[in-house]
Design an enzyme around this catalytic site. Structure first.
Site, PDB file in Angstrom:
ATOM      1  N   TYR A 221     -68.450  68.697  -5.863  1.00 40.36           N
ATOM      2  CA  TYR A 221     -69.454  69.700  -5.493  1.00 40.36           C
ATOM      3  C   TYR A 221     -68.920  71.126  -5.529  1.00 40.36           C
ATOM      4  O   TYR A 221     -67.835  71.408  -5.005  1.00 40.36           O
ATOM      5  CB  TYR A 221     -69.966  69.442  -4.077  1.00 40.36           C
ATOM      6  CG  TYR A 221     -70.770  68.182  -3.917  1.00 40.36           C
ATOM      7  CD1 TYR A 221     -71.856  67.911  -4.747  1.00 40.36           C
ATOM      8  CD2 TYR A 221     -70.450  67.274  -2.912  1.00 40.36           C
ATOM      9  CE1 TYR A 221     -72.601  66.749  -4.572  1.00 40.36           C
ATOM     10  CE2 TYR A 221     -71.194  66.119  -2.733  1.00 40.36           C
ATOM     11  CZ  TYR A 221     -72.267  65.857  -3.568  1.00 40.36           C
ATOM     12  OH  TYR A 221     -72.998  64.721  -3.386  1.00 40.36           O
TER      13      TYR A 221
ATOM     14  N   ARG B 123     -48.266  57.333  31.064  1.00 43.67           N
ATOM     15  CA  ARG B 123     -49.510  57.000  30.354  1.00 43.67           C
ATOM     16  C   ARG B 123     -49.474  57.472  28.903  1.00 43.67           C
ATOM     17  O   ARG B 123     -50.260  58.327  28.508  1.00 43.67           O
ATOM     18  CB  ARG B 123     -50.714  57.673  31.034  1.00 43.67           C
ATOM     19  CG  ARG B 123     -50.985  57.269  32.465  1.00 43.67           C
ATOM     20  CD  ARG B 123     -52.327  57.861  32.930  1.00 43.67           C
ATOM     21  NE  ARG B 123     -52.481  59.259  32.590  1.00 43.67           N
ATOM     22  CZ  ARG B 123     -52.087  60.289  33.350  1.00 43.67           C
ATOM     23  NH1 ARG B 123     -51.532  60.073  34.528  1.00 43.67           N
ATOM     24  NH2 ARG B 123     -52.265  61.526  32.943  1.00 43.67           N
TER      25      ARG B 123
ATOM     26  N   CYS C 261     -66.180  64.729  -0.354  1.00 45.27           N
ATOM     27  CA  CYS C 261     -67.599  64.375  -0.250  1.00 45.27           C
ATOM     28  C   CYS C 261     -67.786  63.365   0.883  1.00 45.27           C
ATOM     29  O   CYS C 261     -66.829  62.934   1.506  1.00 45.27           O
ATOM     30  CB  CYS C 261     -68.092  63.778  -1.562  1.00 45.27           C
ATOM     31  SG  CYS C 261     -67.705  64.805  -3.002  1.00 45.27           S
TER      32      CYS C 261
ATOM     33  N   LYS D 221     -57.864  54.274  24.720  1.00 46.12           N
ATOM     34  CA  LYS D 221     -59.188  54.897  24.576  1.00 46.12           C
ATOM     35  C   LYS D 221     -59.476  55.178  23.094  1.00 46.12           C
ATOM     36  O   LYS D 221     -58.565  55.097  22.252  1.00 46.12           O
ATOM     37  CB  LYS D 221     -59.235  56.192  25.377  1.00 46.12           C
ATOM     38  CG  LYS D 221     -58.259  57.268  24.877  1.00 46.12           C
ATOM     39  CD  LYS D 221     -58.201  58.461  25.816  1.00 46.12           C
ATOM     40  CE  LYS D 221     -57.194  59.483  25.302  1.00 46.12           C
ATOM     41  NZ  LYS D 221     -56.987  60.581  26.297  1.00 46.12           N
TER      42      LYS D 221
ATOM     43  N   HIS E   3     -52.955  65.155  35.106  1.00 45.32           N
ATOM     44  CA  HIS E   3     -52.729  65.241  33.656  1.00 45.32           C
ATOM     45  C   HIS E   3     -52.232  66.651  33.330  1.00 45.32           C
ATOM     46  O   HIS E   3     -52.678  67.627  33.920  1.00 45.32           O
ATOM     47  CB  HIS E   3     -54.058  64.953  32.957  1.00 45.32           C
ATOM     48  CG  HIS E   3     -53.976  64.663  31.481  1.00 45.32           C
ATOM     49  ND1 HIS E   3     -53.036  63.828  30.910  1.00 45.32           N
ATOM     50  CD2 HIS E   3     -54.766  65.066  30.457  1.00 45.32           C
ATOM     51  CE1 HIS E   3     -53.256  63.757  29.598  1.00 45.32           C
ATOM     52  NE2 HIS E   3     -54.288  64.500  29.295  1.00 45.32           N
TER      53      HIS E   3
ATOM     54  N   ASP F   8     -68.558  60.224   0.815  1.00 46.61           N
ATOM     55  CA  ASP F   8     -68.038  58.876   0.583  1.00 46.61           C
ATOM     56  C   ASP F   8     -66.860  58.841  -0.363  1.00 46.61           C
ATOM     57  O   ASP F   8     -66.332  57.764  -0.631  1.00 46.61           O
ATOM     58  CB  ASP F   8     -69.141  57.997  -0.021  1.00 46.61           C
ATOM     59  CG  ASP F   8     -70.412  58.083   0.780  1.00 46.61           C
ATOM     60  OD1 ASP F   8     -70.415  57.573   1.907  1.00 46.61           O
ATOM     61  OD2 ASP F   8     -71.384  58.701   0.296  1.00 46.61           O
TER      62      ASP F   8
ATOM     63  N   ARG G 275     -59.482  70.740  34.099  1.00 43.46           N
ATOM     64  CA  ARG G 275     -60.411  69.828  33.442  1.00 43.46           C
ATOM     65  C   ARG G 275     -60.896  68.848  34.489  1.00 43.46           C
ATOM     66  O   ARG G 275     -61.573  69.235  35.436  1.00 43.46           O
ATOM     67  CB  ARG G 275     -59.702  69.174  32.234  1.00 43.46           C
ATOM     68  CG  ARG G 275     -60.634  68.659  31.175  1.00 43.46           C
ATOM     69  CD  ARG G 275     -59.899  68.124  29.959  1.00 43.46           C
ATOM     70  NE  ARG G 275     -59.181  66.882  30.224  1.00 43.46           N
ATOM     71  CZ  ARG G 275     -58.526  66.175  29.289  1.00 43.46           C
ATOM     72  NH1 ARG G 275     -58.477  66.598  28.044  1.00 43.46           N
ATOM     73  NH2 ARG G 275     -57.917  65.056  29.596  1.00 43.46           N
TER      74      ARG G 275
HETATM   75  C1  LIG Z   1     -55.551  60.618  26.448  1.00 40.43           C
HETATM   76  C2  LIG Z   1     -54.893  60.667  27.749  1.00 40.43           C
HETATM   77  C3  LIG Z   1     -53.553  60.260  27.886  1.00 40.43           C
HETATM   78  C4  LIG Z   1     -52.675  59.938  26.707  1.00 40.43           C
HETATM   79  O1  LIG Z   1     -52.357  61.147  26.049  1.00 40.43           O
HETATM   80  P1  LIG Z   1     -51.322  61.176  24.822  1.00 40.43           P
HETATM   81  O2  LIG Z   1     -51.060  62.597  24.601  1.00 40.43           O
HETATM   82  O3  LIG Z   1     -52.033  60.514  23.683  1.00 40.43           O
HETATM   83  O4  LIG Z   1     -50.160  60.400  25.251  1.00 40.43           O
HETATM   84  C5  LIG Z   1     -53.020  60.191  29.147  1.00 40.43           C
HETATM   85  N1  LIG Z   1     -53.759  60.522  30.227  1.00 40.43           N
HETATM   86  C6  LIG Z   1     -55.039  60.949  30.127  1.00 40.43           C
HETATM   87  C7  LIG Z   1     -55.794  61.325  31.345  1.00 40.43           C
HETATM   88  C8  LIG Z   1     -55.648  61.034  28.895  1.00 40.43           C
HETATM   89  O5  LIG Z   1     -56.905  61.469  28.797  1.00 40.43           O
END
Ligand SMILES: *Cc1c(COP(=O)(O)O)cnc(C)c1O
Length: 385
Positions: free
Chosen positions: A270, A224, A322, A38, A168, A324, A136
């Site tokens: 700045y 994951r 800044c 992602k 998660h 850029d 979540r």
């Molecule tokens: C982003 C995400 C992961 C990976 O998380 P890391 O901490 O980068 O390994 C796994 N599962 C879900 C649902 C996520 O949103």
């Protein structure tokens, strides 16, 4: 805009992504690895990161956004692929036609996925997301029985297959935290409930990078990892990347736009947040907050900001970041000239700062440092094959 003229670049070592994924595959076994790509592969580039992770042994890919999953399919990536974050009206029919597995973590999602399956005449592959305690995404354990009834009813009609149950962690970066155990327990109960109602699951998955690295008891069938694929440590307080057999894949560089001699007492950038204390040489680094450098990495009179390696020395941002550009105080004896390359962060084994160093300076996590590198910064790939 091209890689040839842009004066900064993120150099991405695909060999490191392959090796990191191979390491994760070894750690996870017998569980399989879903590489999370992602956020444009955590800033490393969606398609190159995905291909490198697959070459390293990942057998699944995952994206939050459906658009990213569809982009992978459009690029010819055929591996099993899960996407998990939508609002009503998402392109579920396109996803089903493209063989993208869909997470269902809300009642409305199930309704739309079923409609899309009917419209396409195909069977959707669904992973039910259970909120085991993160608070979540996903259905709560209270909502799960009704969700299972509805989803398995649609499965009986041939509209979908419930192929996975997943969740998660809230606190996997603190392996001893009681929520890790309690979430794993709620997850096991959810699996047992689903199977007792007739679900024929292919995969049960819970572990992110931190849990993959620190807790084999929660690997289930599939892990994951995201951050670890890119060679960064999700638990820097417990171990650096090398400790886990990982290597950071991204190196952020820029070419000095000019150097010039200035007197003591010269305010820099700045607001003159930094003032030279001696006659010195300033170096102008053409990368700024529009490229993703945090403005909180500005330097002050008392302390340099975000670390930058110049030649063999470690300097830091002098004055404000800044849009850029940033400025370095190269010191009175500096021999650098315009065109010399400086390193904002890299793997760290050449004395250069790391993304984790930048994270510490601004009080964030390395995830944010690499994912926010702007789209206008060219990605240059090493280790392609
Ligand atoms: C982003 C995400 C992961 C990976 O998380 P890391 O901490 O980068 O390994 C796994 N599962 C879900 C649902 C996520 O949103």
């Amino acid at each position: 805009m091209g890689a040839v003229t842009y004066p900064a670049r993120a150099v991405v070592d695909l060999a490191a992504i392959r090796a990191n994924t191979a390491r994760l595959t070894e750690l996870a076994g017998p569980a399989a690895v879903l590489a999370v790509v992602k956020a444009d592969g955590y800033g490393h580039g969606l398609v190159p990161a995905a291909r490198a992770a697959l070459a390293g042994g990942a057998t699944w890919l995952g994206t939050a956004q459906l658009d990213e999953a569809l982009a992978l399919r459009a690029a010819g990536v055929t591996a099993p692929l899960l996407s998990w974050l939508y609002a009503p009206g998402a392109a579920f029919a396109d996803a089903i036609r493209a063989d993208v597995d869909l997470s269902v973590g809300a009642a409305w999602t199930l309704v739309e996925v079923i409609d899309a399956a009917r419209a396409t005449g195909r069977t959707a592959r669904v992973h039910l997301k259970v909120d085991t305690g993160l608070g979540r995404n996903g259905v709560t354990p209270v909502e799960l029985p009704a969700m299972l009834d509805a989803a398995l009813g649609a499965e009986a009609e041939g509209l979908l297959r419930v192929v996975g149950i997943w969740s998660h962690f809230a606190w996997a970066d603190d392996p001893g935290h009681p929520t890790v155990r309690s979430q794993a327990g709620v997850f096991a109960d959810a699996i047992a409930l689903a199977e007792s109602r007739g679900a024929r699951l292919e995969v049960r998955h819970l572990a992110n990078s931190a849990a993959t690295l620190t807790d084999p008891s929660v690997h289930f069938d599939l892990v994951r990892p995201g951050l670890a694929v890119y060679g960064l440590s999700p638990v820097p307080h417990l171990g650096d990347p090398a400790h886990y057999g990982l290597r950071p894949a991204m190196r952020l560089e820029a070419d000095l736009a000019l150097t010039k001699v200035v007197p003591a007492g010269q305010g820099v950038s700045y607001g003159h947040a930094y003032t030279t204390t001696r006659d010195t040489v300033l170096g102008l680094v053409p990368i700024g907050y529009a490229d993703g450098l945090p403005r909180h990495a500005s330097g002050t009179a008392d302390a340099w900001g975000g670390p930058i390696q110049v030649g063999g020395r470690r300097l830091g941002v002098a004055g404000r970041v800044c849009m850029d550009q940033v400025v370095l105080d190269l010191g009175p004896d500096a021999t650098e000239t315009a065109g010399d390359t400086v390193v904002l962060f890299g793997a760290g084994d050449d004395g250069e700062p790391t993304a984790e160093d930048w994270a510490q300076v601004v009080g964030t996590i390395s995830y944010e440092i690499v994912t926010r590198i702007g789209a206008r910064v060219p990605r240059v790939y090493l280790g392609e094959r």
